[in-house]
Design a protein around this motif. Structure first.
Motif, PDB file in Angstrom:
ATOM      1  N   ALA A   1      57.988  99.933  63.480  1.00 29.08           N
ATOM      2  CA  ALA A   1      56.668 100.542  63.395  1.00 29.08           C
ATOM      3  C   ALA A   1      56.461 101.470  64.576  1.00 29.08           C
ATOM      4  O   ALA A   1      56.979 101.235  65.671  1.00 29.08           O
ATOM      5  N   PHE A   2      55.696 102.531  64.352  1.00 29.05           N
ATOM      6  CA  PHE A   2      55.425 103.522  65.393  1.00 29.05           C
ATOM      7  C   PHE A   2      53.937 103.825  65.447  1.00 29.05           C
ATOM      8  O   PHE A   2      53.238 103.784  64.438  1.00 29.05           O
ATOM      9  N   ASP A   3      53.462 104.152  66.650  1.00 32.20           N
ATOM     10  CA  ASP A   3      52.063 104.518  66.811  1.00 32.20           C
ATOM     11  C   ASP A   3      51.897 106.036  66.675  1.00 32.20           C
ATOM     12  O   ASP A   3      52.834 106.745  66.299  1.00 32.20           O
ATOM     13  N   SER A   4      50.725 106.524  67.034  1.00 29.90           N
ATOM     14  CA  SER A   4      50.418 107.938  66.821  1.00 29.90           C
ATOM     15  C   SER A   4      51.083 108.881  67.810  1.00 29.90           C
ATOM     16  O   SER A   4      50.945 110.097  67.691  1.00 29.90           O
ATOM     17  N   SER A   5      51.814 108.358  68.779  1.00 32.03           N
ATOM     18  CA  SER A   5      52.430 109.235  69.777  1.00 32.03           C
ATOM     19  C   SER A   5      53.768 109.815  69.322  1.00 32.03           C
ATOM     20  O   SER A   5      54.283 110.734  69.954  1.00 32.03           O
ATOM     21  N   VAL A   6      54.350 109.285  68.232  1.00 35.84           N
ATOM     22  CA  VAL A   6      55.629 109.821  67.770  1.00 35.84           C
ATOM     23  C   VAL A   6      55.380 110.973  66.799  1.00 35.84           C
ATOM     24  O   VAL A   6      54.432 110.962  66.021  1.00 35.84           O
ATOM     25  N   GLU A   7      56.226 111.983  66.894  1.00 34.07           N
ATOM     26  CA  GLU A   7      56.154 113.128  65.986  1.00 34.07           C
ATOM     27  C   GLU A   7      57.505 113.251  65.296  1.00 34.07           C
ATOM     28  O   GLU A   7      58.546 112.972  65.889  1.00 34.07           O
ATOM     29  N   TYR A   8      57.479 113.665  64.038  1.00 33.24           N
ATOM     30  CA  TYR A   8      58.700 113.767  63.237  1.00 33.24           C
ATOM     31  C   TYR A   8      58.957 115.214  62.834  1.00 33.24           C
ATOM     32  O   TYR A   8      58.036 115.916  62.407  1.00 33.24           O
ATOM     33  N   PHE A   9      60.225 115.649  62.944  1.00 28.72           N
ATOM     34  CA  PHE A   9      60.641 116.914  62.359  1.00 28.72           C
ATOM     35  C   PHE A   9      60.938 116.651  60.882  1.00 28.72           C
ATOM     36  O   PHE A   9      61.867 115.910  60.546  1.00 28.72           O
ATOM     37  N   LEU A  10      60.157 117.256  59.998  1.00 30.94           N
ATOM     38  CA  LEU A  10      60.302 117.020  58.564  1.00 30.94           C
ATOM     39  C   LEU A  10      61.236 118.053  57.924  1.00 30.94           C
ATOM     40  O   LEU A  10      61.439 119.137  58.475  1.00 30.94           O
ATOM     41  N   PRO A  11      61.795 117.736  56.755  1.00 30.58           N
ATOM     42  CA  PRO A  11      62.689 118.688  56.078  1.00 30.58           C
ATOM     43  C   PRO A  11      62.049 120.053  55.840  1.00 30.58           C
ATOM     44  O   PRO A  11      62.738 121.075  55.833  1.00 30.58           O
ATOM     45  N   SER A  12      60.732 120.098  55.662  1.00 28.09           N
ATOM     46  CA  SER A  12      60.035 121.366  55.398  1.00 28.09           C
ATOM     47  C   SER A  12      59.958 122.272  56.614  1.00 28.09           C
ATOM     48  O   SER A  12      59.601 123.445  56.500  1.00 28.09           O
TER      49      SER A  12
END
Length: 200
Positions: free
Chosen positions: A78-89
């Motif tokens: 589980a992750f909180d709001s501080s993580v950001e993801y690079f999405l395929p789009s």
């Protein structure tokens, strides 16, 4: 590329001749740690206002419940709001809470895990704050699903409403539920909503 300050009637826009690479964007975020920054699929940089006390309290409750369940379940993290993801789009988004299968995380290098992971979480939750526009959050939820999320919940505390997003289906709206049960990747997780619905 533009920089947009979200949630104002006329967003501030700063134009660049070219967009940032992923590495440049990550460094830009690292150089501005006190600012909530995301990137749209079009390459626009989005600056969001910080959450208020009530939203922070609700988000903490959400993260605690998801994290406690994930630790016991063991299949993912589980992750909180501080993580950001690079999405395929090409977008780079930070949900209020998320969960990813361990088997998917294991495919990332240590360096990739220390930066913004290049994957879409299996499960995402967005929590509407008073400054958020519902239409924008709904559009963001559709993006999460289009990029690979298997389940998404949009929580609107002021309306005591949950919108459930699944691939290939129209969103389901639940009004004033006391709890919501996970399914698919997070089968077994139950989010109790009393504290999230409560005012601070």
């Amino acid at each position: 590329m533009q920089i947009l300050v979200e949630e104002s009637e006329r967003p501030m826009a700063i134009q660049w001749e070219r967009g940032m690479t992923d590495d440049e964007y990550f460094q830009f975020c690292a150089d501005n740690p006190d600012v909530r920054i995301e990137r749209s699929a079009e390459g626009d940089i989005l600056i969001m206002p910080p959450g208020g006390g009530e939203s922070g309290f609700r988000n903490c409750e959400l993260t605690v419940q998801l994290g406690t369940w994930a630790r016991k379940d063991g299949r993912g993290r589980a992750f909180d709001s501080s993580v950001e993801y690079f999405l395929p789009s090409g977008a780079a988004y930070s949900p209020d809470a998320s969960w990813v299968l361990r088997s998917r995380l294991d495919k990332l290098t240590r360096e990739e895990k220390r930066k913004f992971p290049r994957l879409c979480p299996d499960f995402v939750v967005e929590l509407r704050s008073p400054s958020d526009r519902l239409a924008k959050l709904k559009a963001k939820m559709r993006e999460w699903i289009e990029n690979g999320a298997q389940l998404g919940w949009l929580l609107d505390p002021d309306r005591r409403t949950v919108y459930v997003y699944r691939p290939g289906r129209e969103p389901e709206q639940l009004v004033n539920p006391e709890r919501i049960a996970g399914e698919g990747p997070v089968a077994g997780f139950v989010l109790v909503l009393a504290e999230i619905w409560a005012e601070l």
